[in-house]
Design an enzyme around this catalytic site. Structure first.
Site, short mmCIF file in Angstrom:
data_model
loop_
_atom_site.label_atom_id
_atom_site.label_comp_id
_atom_site.label_asym_id
_atom_site.label_seq_id
_atom_site.Cartn_x
_atom_site.Cartn_y
_atom_site.Cartn_z
CG ASP A 48 -8.09 12.26 -2.21
OD1 ASP A 48 -7.23 11.37 -2.39
OD2 ASP A 48 -8.31 12.94 -1.30
CG ASP B 165 -7.04 7.02 3.54
OD1 ASP B 165 -7.81 6.68 4.29
OD2 ASP B 165 -5.78 6.68 4.12
CG ASP C 81 -5.37 7.65 -2.59
OD1 ASP C 81 -4.50 7.15 -2.05
OD2 ASP C 81 -6.05 8.68 -2.08
#
Length: 259
Positions: free
Chosen positions: A209, A15, A13
């Site tokens: 995250d 961000d 990922d």
């Protein structure tokens, strides 16, 4: 996990893993450099459909992170791939930005509000009541409802922003029709991404995250999963979920030596 194949390809990922509020997370540059030097297939993924892969390449490069255009996979690209497979040469009414409209143009779709095959909802910072009203009426008239991703909020310097999933909920409430979400946690996004780089899930890893999108999507696609604690999911939240990542680490810096 001892009988798992060695990791030969990586998906991560963007961000919360590589960058946070426009600033690279320590270890991200070293991780990407080692990936490029290793020659292993990799992709940087994002559920954000606003930007094209070329836009994101330029934005990341300004932050000191070199990710080739062909190594960026967005929910807009996953949505376009899905629509190209489902209904080649179709038509769509689109609410979204250049990342989504460009992806649909590239697969030969015609963007129109005249009896479209699909209403496609993506991320934008300028959602208008007029556009949402038109989407509701077109869906009620028979257009199929597609959404790039289910994220209800997105990050900003000022705090959370309403995102695609929140707007999709409004349209669903008005039409009684649920959208098909192409982005994470749909494993479709992961599998189409893996196919794009010629990788196999059994020898691939997903870094994210968020438990509810990144880890879930990687798990359902059959990949090893790594949760980093530099984004939205906090350590005490992990145990609340009925599934677990393969491993939880503090940040991307802890994975540089795994490549």
């Amino acid at each position: 996990m001892a009988d798992r194949k060695p990791i030969e390809s990586w998906l991560t990922d963007m961000d919360g893993v590589l960058i946070h509020e426009g600033v690279p997370i320590p270890g991200a540059e070293a991780f990407l450099k080692k990936l490029r030097d290793s020659g292993k297939p990799f992709l940087v993924l994002t559920n954000n459909s606003i930007y094209t892969a070329r836009d994101l390449h330029a934005r990341l490069l300004r932050m000191g992170l070199d990710v080739p255009v062909e190594n960026i996979w967005t929910s807009a690209l996953a949505t376009a791939k899905f629509l190209a497979d489902q209904r080649p040469g179709g038509t769509a009414y689109v609410i979204g930005e250049a990342g989504l409209t460009t992806a649909l143009h590239d697969i030969g779709y015609v963007l129109t509000d005249a009896d479209p095959d699909y209403v496609v909802l993506g991320e934008t910072r300028t959602y208008s009541f007029e556009a949402m009203t038109k989407a509701v009426r077109l869906i009620n008239d028979g257009a199929r409802f597609i959404c790039t991703n289910p994220d209800e909020t997105g990050p900003s310097l000022q705090g959370p922003l309403p995102a695609t999933g929140a707007v999709a909920a409004l349209i669903t409430k008005a039409t009684g029709k649920d959208p098909y979400f192409a982005g994470k946690p749909n494993p479709l996004m992961m599998r189409t991404g893996l196919n794009a780089i010629g990788a196999h899930s059994e020898s691939s890893a997903m870094i994210g995250d968020r438990m509810d999108t990144d880890v879930l999507a990687g798990l359902e696609a059959g990949m090893r999963t790594y949760l980093v604690l530099t984004g939205l999911t906090k350590p005490d939240e992990v145990e609340r979920y009925p599934f677990r990542p393969s491993e939880t680490v503090d940040s991307i810096a802890d994975l540089v030596d795994r490549i």
